[in-house]
Design a protein around this motif. Structure first.
Motif, short mmCIF file in Angstrom:
data_model
loop_
_atom_site.label_atom_id
_atom_site.label_comp_id
_atom_site.label_asym_id
_atom_site.label_seq_id
_atom_site.Cartn_x
_atom_site.Cartn_y
_atom_site.Cartn_z
N UNK A 95 -79.67 -8.34 34.57
CA UNK A 95 -78.74 -9.33 34.01
C UNK A 95 -77.99 -8.73 32.83
N UNK A 96 -76.74 -9.14 32.69
CA UNK A 96 -75.95 -8.65 31.57
C UNK A 96 -76.47 -9.28 30.28
N UNK A 97 -76.42 -8.52 29.19
CA UNK A 97 -76.86 -9.11 27.93
C UNK A 97 -75.91 -10.22 27.49
N UNK A 98 -76.46 -11.18 26.78
CA UNK A 98 -75.65 -12.29 26.29
C UNK A 98 -74.81 -11.79 25.13
N UNK A 99 -73.52 -12.12 25.11
CA UNK A 99 -72.68 -11.68 24.00
C UNK A 99 -73.18 -12.25 22.67
#
Length: 156
Positions: free
Chosen positions: A79-83
């Protein structure tokens, strides 16, 4: 106009059909003779062979393209990291403390937040609470107030 790889077999097929129609129309316009029947048969057989080869080639291209898209090596997706602008509203749920002052309340302990949350200085001052834990006066933040300001509790 840019060329794509998928348009090439269709152009070959259209060219073959056009050539075949020209050949057939040329034979039908000429008067029928006994010697020309053999030539017509050979030309027709050659035409059918060319059409069959073109269709087989187009099918093979489609099979190869299908193999390329379906048999990719396994790639593990992370999963992409949360901004940061979104993650700053995620508060650690392990810092929630329940106490009974004037009724049951839940607060976020300031010490726990300092250890587990990097943006403590940006929390709204209006949500600060001072409470008695039975031993001494402690500081924290009201969970309902923080929720109203857009913060949420996250289990990590």
């Amino acid at each position: 106009m840019t060329r794509t790889a998928s348009a090439k077999p269709h152009r070959k097929f259209i060219a073959l059909v056009l050539a075949a129609s020209l050949v057939i129309s040329g034979f039908s316009a000429a008067p029928a003779r006994a010697g020309d029947d053999v030539a017509k048969f050979i030309a027709g057989a050659a035409l059918l062979g060319i059409l069959g080869a073109a269709i087989n080639d187009a099918k093979q291209d489609r099979r190869d393209r299908h193999k390329q898209t379906t048999h990719r090596p396994y790639k593990q997706h992370h999963p992409k990291p949360i901004p940061p602008r979104v993650a700053r509203y995620d508060l650690p749920a392990k810092c929630v403390r329940n106490f009974h002052g004037h009724g049951p309340r839940s607060i976020l302990s300031r010490g726990c937040l300092k250890r587990n949350y990097t943006q403590v200085q940006n929390l709204p001052r209006s949500c600060r609470i001072s409470y008695w834990n039975g031993d001494r006066q402690r500081k924290g933040y009201g969970t309902r107030c923080l929720h109203k300001h857009g913060y949420r509790l996250v289990h990590r």
